[in-house]
Design an enzyme around this catalytic site. Structure first.
Site, PDB file in Angstrom:
ATOM      1  N   ASP A  48       1.080  -1.300  -0.045  1.00  0.00           N
ATOM      2  CA  ASP A  48       0.184   0.020   0.009  1.00  0.00           C
ATOM      3  C   ASP A  48       0.899   1.302   0.022  1.00  0.00           C
ATOM      4  O   ASP A  48       2.129   1.199   0.310  1.00  0.00           O
ATOM      5  CB  ASP A  48      -1.049  -0.052   1.274  1.00  0.00           C
ATOM      6  CG  ASP A  48      -2.349   0.919   0.862  1.00  0.00           C
ATOM      7  OD1 ASP A  48      -2.146   1.591  -0.194  1.00  0.00           O
ATOM      8  OD2 ASP A  48      -3.264   0.775   1.605  1.00  0.00           O
ATOM      9  N   TRP A  49       0.467   2.488  -0.397  1.00  0.00           N
ATOM     10  CA  TRP A  49       0.892   3.521  -0.420  1.00  0.00           C
ATOM     11  C   TRP A  49       2.162   4.003   0.485  1.00  0.00           C
ATOM     12  O   TRP A  49       1.895   3.913   1.525  1.00  0.00           O
ATOM     13  CB  TRP A  49      -0.040   4.638  -0.404  1.00  0.00           C
ATOM     14  CG  TRP A  49       0.358   6.048  -0.924  1.00  0.00           C
ATOM     15  CD1 TRP A  49       0.872   7.006  -0.149  1.00  0.00           C
ATOM     16  CD2 TRP A  49      -0.049   6.728  -2.021  1.00  0.00           C
ATOM     17  NE1 TRP A  49       1.200   8.037  -0.995  1.00  0.00           N
ATOM     18  CE2 TRP A  49       0.626   7.943  -2.098  1.00  0.00           C
ATOM     19  CE3 TRP A  49      -0.530   6.258  -3.320  1.00  0.00           C
ATOM     20  CZ2 TRP A  49       0.559   8.968  -2.929  1.00  0.00           C
ATOM     21  CZ3 TRP A  49      -0.821   7.121  -4.253  1.00  0.00           C
ATOM     22  CH2 TRP A  49      -0.124   8.674  -4.121  1.00  0.00           C
TER      23      TRP A  49
END
Ligand code: BGC
Length: 768
Positions: free
Chosen positions: A291-292
């Site tokens: 994830d980011w």
């Protein structure tokens, strides 16, 4: 690969193996994809390999981008990017792809990703709402449409479905998932993966699914987004993992880790879960994207000393692509050069990413998703808009309908529509609106105007804002209500109050909306409430004081038409709550599959039970609750095989009749309870459901086949087992409204069952 398929492959391959005399012969037997990728990897420099592991935001921002800067173009030319996210548009992405295939040394195509969560331009209900339809086929259909629109706009890959089980309405991302139940969550996860990936990734209108956020991201302490999860191994296995397993078994081509840690182990570097469970136990063959920036955040977690260390930990644990932190593209390169990480580890990740590109057919035709004419044709098609309305209608839950106040007559003299959400074009688009536009949204006010007779006067007053404490609009709203025959009061949250980083410490109606409701009810005009919200709201005052409440969540672009259809009886509501609605924030976590405890909660005066001193223990509205404008009668429960073994299926049948005068649908729900087990069982567990549509007075026979393995749980030795003994079955209209019950017995010894199989009940309907 299923057993039959593997057998088939063996039958084909063994004679060839026997004939093969040299290594060269053997290489001829490699499937074409492996051969292709082997030779490509051989040609790649280390820089190009780590480039494939790097994903960057298209325009460098969190927003969606339809253009790209020169810096990113340069990276593409040098082969330093595997993927971009937050980009969109057939023309723009075709141009970008052209740079990758024509100007980079090896011409490896890029893969473009975007959060297409509940539609691209045709926005459908938010996932929490569509889960309330309890209709996986309908969810699969709208997900398919989302994929068709995305694929037509140059997107190969969506970061969806979000399959995080959520028990805490303070957590803003509860809106993105299918609610609290692992069985419903698994069914919806499968439906969405099948919707996005359709008949296979080689088609032009299918996109890679990416179930997220692996795992227990939906269990943050205090409901605060990104917070740690304290989850036992048993709960992890029984509650949080099943929807991921369902998504993997449905063939999801990728997966994303959570930002969270579980018991101190951050998900961006949890080898046990990312490799041992995901790949070795479950056989996942896709690639994992972080994830980011979550790889860089390993420093904040306090488990990595620097970026190099973070990259090494994430890559070794099983993350293949790095979303935006740049660590895989930069630090991993240095680590391999220094000899700290073996190039083989990089090759493994590169292979998985190239495989995805191969499966998508991008090596054959890198531009297959970038056709401007297809984009024009597919986006916001009439049939897509029709499907948006249908899904919105199916998702609405009728919470309360005292004395049949609803449906309303279309020829009412005057209808007052009150509340700032009533004419809000933004909120219905929900939390992941992708490229949805406010101009395409039908508001409740417009929907009502479309629905009523020509002689009906529709008057509107905002009353107050969603947030804040400005009461200056109350006076006008009260006078509008007083002159009307009926009030439709639209209350709830704005679109930006739920979703990522939108945790709240209170779950009441925001601002002064409750006060507005009190004033409007005080006029004496009959009031029906429509709720628009991304999380369960504690609304005990409304539940007590208004005769009818519709839970509409955020329903997408056709919101107003769907709500009006329900308000005026053109559609008979049948949605059921995918999540419990508590009475107050203090009841959290409030979910139906809790344990009984040694002192089962009771609202009787005996204080020494697992209850609150100051609040009833029951929720405001339980899981599975939802009313209809008609009534259903359940009868004649029969269990075909009262004695079963672990690997059998229990076969039951019962009758259901629509006893009312109009057609409608009912979600029949099958719950079970182990009467005695070695580990305290939940009081109820959903193991099957089906939404059934019946004409007025129609009666049908429902046949259900439930794999007994659905009773599997983790015993003291953490083995997944089915134990012998008596099991209660309960068939109901909600988790609280049980209409039929009986029991059966599991015979034999305790049986260990597979941890990598997922089981579903089958339901069929026949004439009665
Ligand atoms: C979210 C993900 C999302 C990603 C890309 C992150 O902040 O947690 O769910 O897919 O951004 O938009």
């Amino acid at each position: 690969m299923n057993k039959l398929k593997s057998l088939f492959v063996l039958v084909l391959i063994i004679p060839l193996l026997l004939q093969a005399e040299s290594e060269q012969d053997l290489s001829l037997l490699k499937p074409p994809m492996d051969e292709f990728i082997d030779s490509l990897i051989e040609k790649m420099t280390l820089e190009e390999k780590v480039g494939q592991l790097a994903q960057y935001a298209g325009g460098g921002s969190m927003g969606f981008n339809t253009g790209i800067d020169d810096k990113n173009k340069e990276l593409v030319k040098k082969g330093k990017v595997g993927s971009f996210l937050h980009v969109l548009g057939a023309d723009f992405l075709g141009g970008l792809q052209k740079i990758a295939v024509e100007e980079s040394r090896l011409g490896i195509p890029l893969i473009f990703g975007l959060d297409v969560v509940h539609g691209l331009k045709t926005i459908f209900p938010v996932p929490l709402a569509s889960a309330c339809s309890f209709e996986p086929k309908a969810v699969e259909k709208t997900t398919r449409i989302a994929a068709v629109e995305a694929a037509a706009s140059g997107i190969h890959w969506t970061f969806a479905p979000m399959v995080d089980i959520a028990l805490d309405p303070r957590w803003g991302r509860i809106v993105e998932g299918a609610g609290e139940d692992p069985y419903l969550g698994a069914v919806m996860a499968k439906a969405q993966v099948e919707g996005y990936q359709g008949d296979g990734l080689s088609f032009e209108n299918t996109i890679l699914a990416c179930p997220k956020h692996y795992v227990a991201y939906g269990a943050p302490l205090g409901g605060r987004d990104y917070n740690s999860a304290e989850v036992s191994k048993r709960t992890l296995n029984e509650v949080y993992l099943p929807p991921f397993l369902a998504a993997v078994k449905a063939g999801a081509g990728s997966l994303m880790n959570g930002f969270n840690d579980i018991n101190g182990e951050p998900m961006a570097c949890d080898k046990e879960l990312l490799t041992d469970v995901l790949r070795e136990k479950w056989g996942f063959e896709g690639f994992v994207v972080s994830d980011w920036n979550s790889i860089a955040e390993l420093l904040n977690h306090g488990v990595a000393k620097d970026r190099v260390d973070a990259g090494k930990k994430a890559l070794s644990a099983g993350i293949d692509m790095d979303m935006t932190s740049g660590i895989f593209g930069e630090e991993i390169l240095k680590s391999v050069k220094k000899g700290d990480i073996s190039e083989k580890l990089v090759d493994k990740a590169v292979r998985r990413i190239l495989e995805a590109k191969y499966k998508l057919g991008l090596f054959d035709d890198p531009f297959k998703y970038c056709k401007v004419e297809v984009e024009k044709e597919e986006i916001l098609k009439d049939e897509h808009i029709k499907a948006a309305k249908e899904m919105a209608r199916k998702s609405i839950v009728l919470l309360k309908n005292k004395d049949g106040v609803l449906p309303l007559k279309k020829d009412l003299g005057t209808v007052a529509v009150i509340g700032s959400l009533a004419d809000d074009t933004r909120a219905p688009l929900g939390s992941w609106k992708a490229f949805g536009e406010e101009k395409d949204v039908v508001t409740v006010l417009e929907g009502i105007k479309n629905a009523v007779s020509r002689n009906t006067k529709v008057i509107y007053s905002k009353g107050c804002d969603i947030k804040g404490n400005d009461r200056s609009g109350f006076k006008e709203a009260v006078s509008v209500a007083a002159e009307a025959d009926m009030v439709v009061l639209v209350l709830g949250e704005s679109d930006d109050m739920s979703g990522e980083a939108r945790s709240c410490s209170e779950i009441d109606l925001p601002g002064v909306q409750k006060e507005l409701a009190e004033k409007i009810v005080g006029t004496g005009t009959k009031v029906v409430v429509v709720l628009m919200n991304g999380r369960p709201l504690a609304i005990p005052w409304l539940a007590e004081n208004v005769p009818a409440i519709l839970e509409a969540w955020f329903l997408g672009i056709q919101s107003g038409n769907a709500i009006a259809d329900v308000l005026f009886g053109d559609y008979n509501p049948g949605g059921k709550l995918a999540v419990t609605i508590p009475r107050s924030v203090g009841q959290i976590p409030c979910f139906y599959y809790h344990k009984n405890t040694g002192r089962p909660a009771s609202d009787e005066l005996n204080q020494h039970t697992a209850r609150y001193f100051d609040l009833p223990v029951t929720p405001l509205y339980p899981f599975g609750h939802g009313l209809s404008y008609t009534e259903f009668k359940y009868s004649k429960l029969k269990i075909k095989n009262k004695k079963v073994k672990a690997n059998d299926s229990l076969e039951i049948s019962f009758s259901i009749k629509n006893t009312g005068k109009i057609a409608g649908s009912e979600v029949i729900q099958l719950y079970i309870k182990d009467v005695v087990a070695s580990i305290a069982p939940p009081v109820k567990k959903l193991v099957g459901f089906k939404r059934i549509y019946l004409e007025d007075r129609e009666q049908v026979k429902v046949n259900m086949k439930m794999p007994v393995n659905l009773l599997g749980f983790y015993n003291k030795k953490m083995k997944k087992v089915v134990e012998p003994g008596e099991v209660r079955i309960m068939i109901g209209s909600s988790s609280e409204d049980i209409r039929l019950d009986d029991s059966f017995t599991i015979e034999g010894k305790e049986t260990e069952i597979s941890e990598s199989e997922i089981y579903y009940s089958e339901t069929s309907v026949s004439s009665d």
